[in-house]
Design a protein around this motif. Sequence first.
Motif, PDB file in Angstrom:
ATOM      1  N   ALA A 110      31.543  37.061  40.898  1.00  0.00           N
ATOM      2  CA  ALA A 110      31.661  35.626  40.598  1.00  0.00           C
ATOM      3  C   ALA A 110      32.048  35.456  39.136  1.00  0.00           C
ATOM      4  N   PRO A 111      33.312  35.775  38.784  1.00  0.00           N
ATOM      5  CA  PRO A 111      33.728  35.720  37.380  1.00  0.00           C
ATOM      6  C   PRO A 111      33.880  34.292  36.873  1.00  0.00           C
ATOM      7  N   GLY A 112      33.918  34.176  35.549  1.00  0.00           N
ATOM      8  CA  GLY A 112      34.161  32.876  34.935  1.00  0.00           C
ATOM      9  C   GLY A 112      32.903  32.191  34.433  1.00  0.00           C
ATOM     10  N   GLY A 113      31.903  32.970  33.988  1.00  0.00           N
ATOM     11  CA  GLY A 113      30.671  32.380  33.505  1.00  0.00           C
ATOM     12  C   GLY A 113      29.745  31.929  34.613  1.00  0.00           C
ATOM     13  N   ASN A 114      29.941  32.451  35.829  1.00  0.00           N
ATOM     14  CA  ASN A 114      29.160  32.020  36.991  1.00  0.00           C
ATOM     15  C   ASN A 114      28.028  32.963  37.362  1.00  0.00           C
ATOM     16  N   ALA A 115      27.844  34.030  36.601  1.00  0.00           N
ATOM     17  CA  ALA A 115      26.775  34.987  36.888  1.00  0.00           C
ATOM     18  C   ALA A 115      26.136  35.402  35.567  1.00  0.00           C
ATOM     19  N   PRO A 116      24.844  35.743  35.595  1.00  0.00           N
ATOM     20  CA  PRO A 116      24.169  36.115  34.343  1.00  0.00           C
ATOM     21  C   PRO A 116      24.731  37.390  33.751  1.00  0.00           C
ATOM     22  N   GLY A 117      24.643  37.469  32.430  1.00  0.00           N
ATOM     23  CA  GLY A 117      25.086  38.658  31.724  1.00  0.00           C
ATOM     24  C   GLY A 117      23.910  39.502  31.289  1.00  0.00           C
ATOM     25  N   THR A 214      36.014  37.328  44.357  1.00  0.00           N
ATOM     26  CA  THR A 214      35.786  38.374  43.364  1.00  0.00           C
ATOM     27  C   THR A 214      36.952  38.389  42.370  1.00  0.00           C
ATOM     28  N   LEU A 215      36.752  39.087  41.275  1.00  0.00           N
ATOM     29  CA  LEU A 215      37.830  39.187  40.293  1.00  0.00           C
ATOM     30  C   LEU A 215      39.064  39.833  40.923  1.00  0.00           C
ATOM     31  N   ARG A 216      38.877  40.841  41.733  1.00  0.00           N
ATOM     32  CA  ARG A 216      40.009  41.495  42.389  1.00  0.00           C
ATOM     33  C   ARG A 216      40.731  40.524  43.321  1.00  0.00           C
ATOM     34  N   GLU A 217      39.964  39.756  44.111  1.00  0.00           N
ATOM     35  CA  GLU A 217      40.580  38.792  45.022  1.00  0.00           C
ATOM     36  C   GLU A 217      41.362  37.736  44.249  1.00  0.00           C
ATOM     37  N   LEU A 218      40.803  37.282  43.147  1.00  0.00           N
ATOM     38  CA  LEU A 218      41.476  36.268  42.342  1.00  0.00           C
ATOM     39  C   LEU A 218      42.775  36.812  41.748  1.00  0.00           C
ATOM     40  N   MET A 219      42.743  38.050  41.278  1.00  0.00           N
ATOM     41  CA  MET A 219      43.969  38.650  40.751  1.00  0.00           C
ATOM     42  C   MET A 219      45.027  38.752  41.836  1.00  0.00           C
ATOM     43  N   GLY A 220      44.587  39.068  43.053  1.00  0.00           N
ATOM     44  CA  GLY A 220      45.522  39.158  44.168  1.00  0.00           C
ATOM     45  C   GLY A 220      46.149  37.825  44.521  1.00  0.00           C
ATOM     46  N   ASP A 253      47.827  40.270  34.557  1.00  0.00           N
ATOM     47  CA  ASP A 253      47.142  41.239  35.421  1.00  0.00           C
ATOM     48  C   ASP A 253      47.415  40.966  36.904  1.00  0.00           C
ATOM     49  N   THR A 254      47.761  42.022  37.618  1.00  0.00           N
ATOM     50  CA  THR A 254      47.971  41.915  39.058  1.00  0.00           C
ATOM     51  C   THR A 254      47.420  43.167  39.724  1.00  0.00           C
ATOM     52  N   LEU A 255      47.349  43.176  41.034  1.00  0.00           N
ATOM     53  CA  LEU A 255      46.825  44.316  41.764  1.00  0.00           C
ATOM     54  C   LEU A 255      47.907  45.382  41.951  1.00  0.00           C
ATOM     55  N   PRO A 256      47.504  46.642  42.095  1.00  0.00           N
ATOM     56  CA  PRO A 256      48.487  47.701  42.325  1.00  0.00           C
ATOM     57  C   PRO A 256      49.310  47.442  43.587  1.00  0.00           C
ATOM     58  N   ALA A 257      50.628  47.536  43.434  1.00  0.00           N
ATOM     59  CA  ALA A 257      51.572  47.412  44.554  1.00  0.00           C
ATOM     60  C   ALA A 257      51.422  46.100  45.317  1.00  0.00           C
ATOM     61  N   HIS A 258      50.884  45.084  44.662  1.00  0.00           N
ATOM     62  CA  HIS A 258      50.669  43.806  45.345  1.00  0.00           C
ATOM     63  C   HIS A 258      51.928  42.943  45.351  1.00  0.00           C
ATOM     64  N   ARG A 259      52.808  43.171  44.380  1.00  0.00           N
ATOM     65  CA  ARG A 259      54.041  42.399  44.285  1.00  0.00           C
ATOM     66  C   ARG A 259      55.213  43.362  44.092  1.00  0.00           C
ATOM     67  N   PRO A 260      56.398  43.003  44.536  1.00  0.00           N
ATOM     68  CA  PRO A 260      57.565  43.860  44.303  1.00  0.00           C
ATOM     69  C   PRO A 260      57.810  44.051  42.817  1.00  0.00           C
ATOM     70  N   THR A 261      58.189  45.273  42.452  1.00  0.00           N
ATOM     71  CA  THR A 261      58.447  45.566  41.040  1.00  0.00           C
ATOM     72  C   THR A 261      59.520  44.649  40.464  1.00  0.00           C
ATOM     73  N   ALA A 262      60.520  44.302  41.251  1.00  0.00           N
ATOM     74  CA  ALA A 262      61.589  43.428  40.749  1.00  0.00           C
ATOM     75  C   ALA A 262      61.037  42.058  40.351  1.00  0.00           C
ATOM     76  N   ASP A 263      60.068  41.550  41.119  1.00  0.00           N
ATOM     77  CA  ASP A 263      59.475  40.253  40.782  1.00  0.00           C
ATOM     78  C   ASP A 263      58.658  40.349  39.503  1.00  0.00           C
TER      79      ASP A 263
END
Length: 280
Positions: A110-117, A214-220, A253-263
């Motif tokens: 739960a990124p973005g200040g939504n969980a205790p540190g 999750t942070l990974r889902e958001l990046m995706g 930041d993006t996920l590995p192989a999530h988008r075409p390299t040309a894009d």
Amino acid sequence: MRLETQWLVAGAPVSFGVFEAGAAPLPAGEMVAILAGAGYAGIDLGPPGYLDLDRLDGLLLAGGWADVPAGDFADLDAVLDLFDRAPAAPAGFEPRPTLGPPGLPARFAAPGGNAPGLGRADWPAFAAQVQAAADRCRERGYEPALHHHLGHAVETTEEIDRLLELTDVGLCLDTGHLLLAGGDPVKALRDWAGRITQVHVKDGSHRLLAEGGTLRELMGRGVFPPLGAGDLDLPGVLGALDGYRGWIVVEQDTLPAHRPTADIAADQAANLRKLKELGL
């Protein structure tokens, strides 16, 4: 040698989804050629073992992530050893070790200040680890910068303030991570001007963050969009950089192989054009 320029702009492997050397979605040489061809002056290290520092196509090394050591300095020294092999840089543009605080599972969920540190009792020991890492970098001839980050122990403005009070480490100000943690990057650049030793320029989408995940889902889902496509006050950020001299690292930041390299390549060229259009 000293360059008579205020800033140099670098690209980064994370923009191509490169987080692990052994699982990179494209060869390092291809990524280097893309960034050099787009007009970037430098590149971030990415995961150790990915870049061939003898084949940077004229790019300089801007910096690279190193986890804050909890014990010995073996991993940090390994990153600094790579810095020692990088092409010689002009004064003021030497590569910065960007020290990464530990990730916290609840914050990744739960990124973005939504969980205790970290708890209050944990801060003195953590600050001592950061200070020891900063001292080690300086012993090796490099000025460090602590990189606050979503999902990690230093995420919010208040936590950055606390760390700066407890240590003398410099700050890697990441506009996208601060924006999505509820901070104001323009104000931060002014308030922490004397401590900022590296700047990562990244846009962010509050709308996608609010959808949750999750942070990974958001990046995706593209929570870090191209510059100008999110909620970052990019003109304000560039205006607040007046007193800063050094590297500006563009990240998307993006996920590995999530988008075409040309894009991805098209985005990185557009990101640099956007900065130039705004007078960088």
